[in-house]
Design an enzyme around this catalytic site. Structure first.
Site, PDB file in Angstrom:
ATOM      1  N   GLU A 179      43.786  42.700  44.844  1.00 66.74           N
ATOM      2  CA  GLU A 179      43.615  43.050  43.536  1.00 66.74           C
ATOM      3  C   GLU A 179      44.211  44.487  42.966  1.00 66.74           C
ATOM      4  O   GLU A 179      44.271  43.920  41.914  1.00 66.74           O
ATOM      5  CB  GLU A 179      42.144  42.559  43.451  1.00 66.74           C
ATOM      6  CG  GLU A 179      41.043  41.195  44.183  1.00 66.74           C
ATOM      7  CD  GLU A 179      39.972  40.691  42.969  1.00 66.74           C
ATOM      8  OE1 GLU A 179      39.788  40.344  42.552  1.00 66.74           O
ATOM      9  OE2 GLU A 179      38.821  41.381  44.499  1.00 66.74           O
ATOM     10  N   LYS A 202      37.320  37.677  34.303  1.00 66.95           N
ATOM     11  CA  LYS A 202      38.007  37.428  35.781  1.00 66.95           C
ATOM     12  C   LYS A 202      38.316  35.764  36.112  1.00 66.95           C
ATOM     13  O   LYS A 202      38.241  35.584  36.815  1.00 66.95           O
ATOM     14  CB  LYS A 202      37.679  38.461  36.236  1.00 66.95           C
ATOM     15  CG  LYS A 202      38.354  38.692  37.333  1.00 66.95           C
ATOM     16  CD  LYS A 202      37.421  39.570  38.383  1.00 66.95           C
ATOM     17  CE  LYS A 202      38.074  39.975  39.657  1.00 66.95           C
ATOM     18  NZ  LYS A 202      37.921  40.895  40.685  1.00 66.95           N
TER      19      LYS A 202
END
Length: 138
Positions: free
Chosen positions: A40, A117
């Site tokens: 990420e 997200k």
């Protein structure tokens, strides 16, 4: 004298802001490099913010002067700046940093924001992951 319970304080805060003036920005997004996984932090992903800014808008309305309010274009840039800033592990921390930055830079009474997200690395089908926080100016 008994202290007010946390729930009573929370209810009083909600009542105080329920009919307050506000500016709302929804869907402000940018790519950030936040997450617990190293992947990420390397590839990045979209983060989207819905922000409600609580402040007295009466002077701005009376004067028709942007200097008497919060310029929401500047707020959107601030959101982008924080999202694209230093990498963090948790969206909870990112949300807290966003709220603190907005309260520091703008004459707000409070801010409520939801940080989305939508591409979180979850191995099952989902539509979104988000955290919502409410912070008052000190």
């Amino acid at each position: 004298m008994a202290l007010a319970s946390p729930q009573r304080r929370q209810d009083a805060t909600a009542d105080r802001f329920a009919r307050a003036d506000r500016i709302t920005l929804t869907g402000v997004g940018s790519v950030g490099y936040h997450g617990v996984l190293e992947s990420e932090k390397q590839t990045g992903q979209p983060f989207i913010v819905d922000a409600t800014l609580y402040l007295d808008l009466s002077k701005a309305a009376a004067t028709d002067d942007v200097a008497q309010t919060v310029n929401y274009a500047e707020v959107a840039e601030t959101i982008r700046e924080v999202i694209t800033g230093d990498s963090l592990d948790l969206i909870e921390t990112l949300a807290e940093n966003l709220a603190a930055t907005m309260l520091d830079r703008y004459p707000l009474d409070a801010v409520e924001l939801t940080l989305h997200k939508p591409k979180a690395p979850i191995p099952v089908a989902f539509a979104d992951v988000s955290v919502t926080i409410f912070r008052e100016a000190q």
